[in-house]
Scaffold this motif. Structure first.
Motif, mmCIF file in Angstrom:
data_model
loop_
_atom_site.group_PDB
_atom_site.id
_atom_site.type_symbol
_atom_site.label_atom_id
_atom_site.label_comp_id
_atom_site.label_asym_id
_atom_site.label_seq_id
_atom_site.Cartn_x
_atom_site.Cartn_y
_atom_site.Cartn_z
ATOM 1 N N UNK A 212 9.807 3.819 68.886
ATOM 2 C CA UNK A 212 10.206 3.717 67.481
ATOM 3 C C UNK A 212 11.721 3.556 67.309
ATOM 4 N N UNK A 213 12.518 4.194 68.138
ATOM 5 C CA UNK A 213 13.976 4.102 67.980
ATOM 6 C C UNK A 213 14.550 2.856 68.634
ATOM 7 N N UNK B 149 10.107 7.738 61.037
ATOM 8 C CA UNK B 149 11.125 6.983 60.308
ATOM 9 C C UNK B 149 12.437 7.762 60.274
ATOM 10 N N UNK B 150 12.364 9.060 59.993
ATOM 11 C CA UNK B 150 13.564 9.907 59.998
ATOM 12 C C UNK B 150 14.169 9.958 61.388
ATOM 13 N N UNK B 151 13.333 10.194 62.397
ATOM 14 C CA UNK B 151 13.809 10.354 63.771
ATOM 15 C C UNK B 151 14.506 9.080 64.247
ATOM 16 N N UNK B 152 13.868 7.941 64.049
ATOM 17 C CA UNK B 152 14.438 6.670 64.498
ATOM 18 C C UNK B 152 15.718 6.348 63.736
ATOM 19 N N UNK B 153 15.741 6.631 62.444
ATOM 20 C CA UNK B 153 16.941 6.381 61.640
ATOM 21 C C UNK B 153 18.123 7.191 62.151
ATOM 22 N N UNK B 154 17.916 8.478 62.382
ATOM 23 C CA UNK B 154 19.003 9.331 62.872
ATOM 24 C C UNK B 154 19.432 8.940 64.278
ATOM 25 N N UNK B 155 18.458 8.562 65.105
ATOM 26 C CA UNK B 155 18.812 8.224 66.484
ATOM 27 C C UNK B 155 19.579 6.901 66.561
ATOM 28 N N UNK C 205 13.938 -1.102 59.018
ATOM 29 C CA UNK C 205 13.049 -2.010 58.275
ATOM 30 C C UNK C 205 11.868 -2.484 59.102
ATOM 31 N N UNK C 206 12.010 -2.481 60.422
ATOM 32 C CA UNK C 206 10.915 -2.886 61.297
ATOM 33 C C UNK C 206 9.775 -1.876 61.279
ATOM 34 N N UNK C 207 10.068 -0.644 60.837
ATOM 35 C CA UNK C 207 9.054 0.409 60.788
ATOM 36 C C UNK C 207 8.509 0.626 59.375
ATOM 37 N N UNK C 208 9.363 0.495 58.379
ATOM 38 C CA UNK C 208 8.933 0.776 57.002
ATOM 39 C C UNK C 208 7.942 -0.252 56.470
ATOM 40 N N UNK D 53 1.086 2.876 56.852
ATOM 41 C CA UNK D 53 0.630 4.116 57.491
ATOM 42 C C UNK D 53 1.814 4.945 58.000
ATOM 43 N N UNK D 54 2.897 4.278 58.427
ATOM 44 C CA UNK D 54 4.076 5.018 58.855
ATOM 45 C C UNK D 54 4.821 5.600 57.653
ATOM 46 N N UNK D 55 4.798 4.873 56.552
ATOM 47 C CA UNK D 55 5.393 5.420 55.328
ATOM 48 C C UNK D 55 4.597 6.635 54.848
#
Length: 371
Positions: A58-59, A86-92, A135-138, A142-144
């Motif tokens: 994800x990151x 989403x939070x984890x990947x964003x912060x990383x 954006x590739x995850x959002x 289902x991830x949202x």
């Protein structure tokens, strides 16, 4: 502590503290061989979900998989109660853009060991995710949904442990394994930027730590990871054990994942020239090893006003060609660089940039007009 990091959100830390306290309940539930086996199995499964899921997939998108297995990875990862993917990947991703700079979300260099290990998670400024960075995850609903219901997988797993293992299953199987995975993960943010060796010049404090690599199924080869972030393999050398990569290879053989990215041979050998950002950050570190204030003081003591004015002008016009007994020479900076950094074809460029930075800082302290 950094000025922006004083606003600890204590209410959000309460569940974290309570879970640690609840681990002591094993005194009353007892600890059986079966519950310990459950704890060990869940540690390995959920640590893999952190390393392969949260981190490498994800990151960093280090491999590809189906949408169905992507969801499975996300659920397994979030069963660790480390917020959403989403939070984890964003912060990383933010961490890698600003690694060990004042903007880093968890740098021991700037915020201290304890804050980088766990305190930053509860700071108000880090409570929300910058979804524009993922954006590739959002684009996946289902991830949202998992982002909105971030603790649902953890609660579901806790309920299963209680249903099938009783109170021992809940306390030892779920709580103990959760706490162990938490702190093993957190050690990569803290200890892996403090203790270990550096095989590559990365412009940050990332280190390889073999003990952490064993505890985290390969994540301890952290300096390797910072040298080539999108690699599915973090143990670059044959002797660098990376259990996550071995499992990914098995999943690739089974057709569940595909496209495992590998570090180029030039990166593994340390032969690839560094990017401008890494050169700049490394040069800043090297220049900081020499005190511009002390150098300026020694120049004031050794030079007349006229000599200082001429020296300032020379530093302004052609810093790299200026020589003075009280100014560190290029050779002195090169010698310091060779003691600090691994072999890299960009070392000359780093030293040149560091000398420019150092001389500019000295000139500023001597009162010269900036370029």
């Amino acid at each position: 502590m950094h000025a922006d990091h004083h606003d600890i959100v204590y209410p959000s830390a309460i569940p974290f503290v309570l879970l640690h306290i609840s681990a002591v309940a094993a005194v009353w539930t007892g600890v059986s061989a079966a519950s310990l086996a459950l704890c060990g199995a869940f540690y390995l499964l959920r640590m893999f979900a952190v390393t392969a899921g949260y981190h490498r997939y994800f990151s960093h998108r280090a491999f590809a998989t189906s949408r169905a297995f992507q969801f499975v990875l996300a659920c397994l990862a979030q069963s660790n109660a480390q917020k959403s993917v989403l939070w984890w990947a964003s912060k990383h991703r933010h961490h890698h853009r600003h690694a060990d700079t004042p903007e880093d979300v968890h740098s021991p260099r700037h915020t201290g060991f304890l804050y980088s290990h766990v305190g930053w998670i509860f700071a108000r400024c880090h409570d929300t995710a910058d979804l524009s960075s993922v954006p590739d995850l959002t684009r996946y609903p289902e991830l949202r949904w998992l982002h909105t219901h971030e603790n649902a997988p953890a609660f579901a797993l806790a309920a299963m442990c209680l249903a099938f293992g009783g109170w021992q299953g809940l306390v030892v199987g779920f709580v103990w394994s959760t706490i162990l995975v938490w702190h093993a993960t957190f050690c990569i943010n803290s200890l892996a930027h403090v203790s270990g060796t550096r095989a590559y010049v990365t412009g940050d404090d990332s280190r390889n730590n073999w003990l952490l690599a064993i505890a985290t199924m390969g994540e301890g080869w952290h300096n390797n990871h910072h040298a080539f972030q999108s690699s599915a393999r973090q143990g670059f050398r044959w002797w660098q054990v990376d259990l996550t990569y071995y499992l990914l290879r098995a999943l690739a053989f089974a057709g569940i994942v595909r496209g495992l990215k590998q570090p180029p041979l030039s990166v593994v050998r340390g032969e690839q020239r560094l990017g401008a950002k890494v050169v700049h950050r490394t040069a800043e570190q090297l220049a900081a090893r020499f005190s511009a204030e002390r150098i300026a003081q020694s120049l004031r003591a050794a030079c007349s006003e006229r000599e200082l004015a001429a020296l300032c002008q020379a530093l302004h016009d052609a810093a790299a060609t200026v020589f003075h007994p009280n100014l560190p020479s290029r050779a002195a900076l090169m010698a310091e660089a060779r003691t600090l950094y691994a072999r890299t074809p960009s070392l000359e460029e780093i030293v040149e940039r560091a000398q420019q930075m150092l001389f500019a800082a000295v000139r500023q302290r001597l009162g010269a007009v900036q370029a």
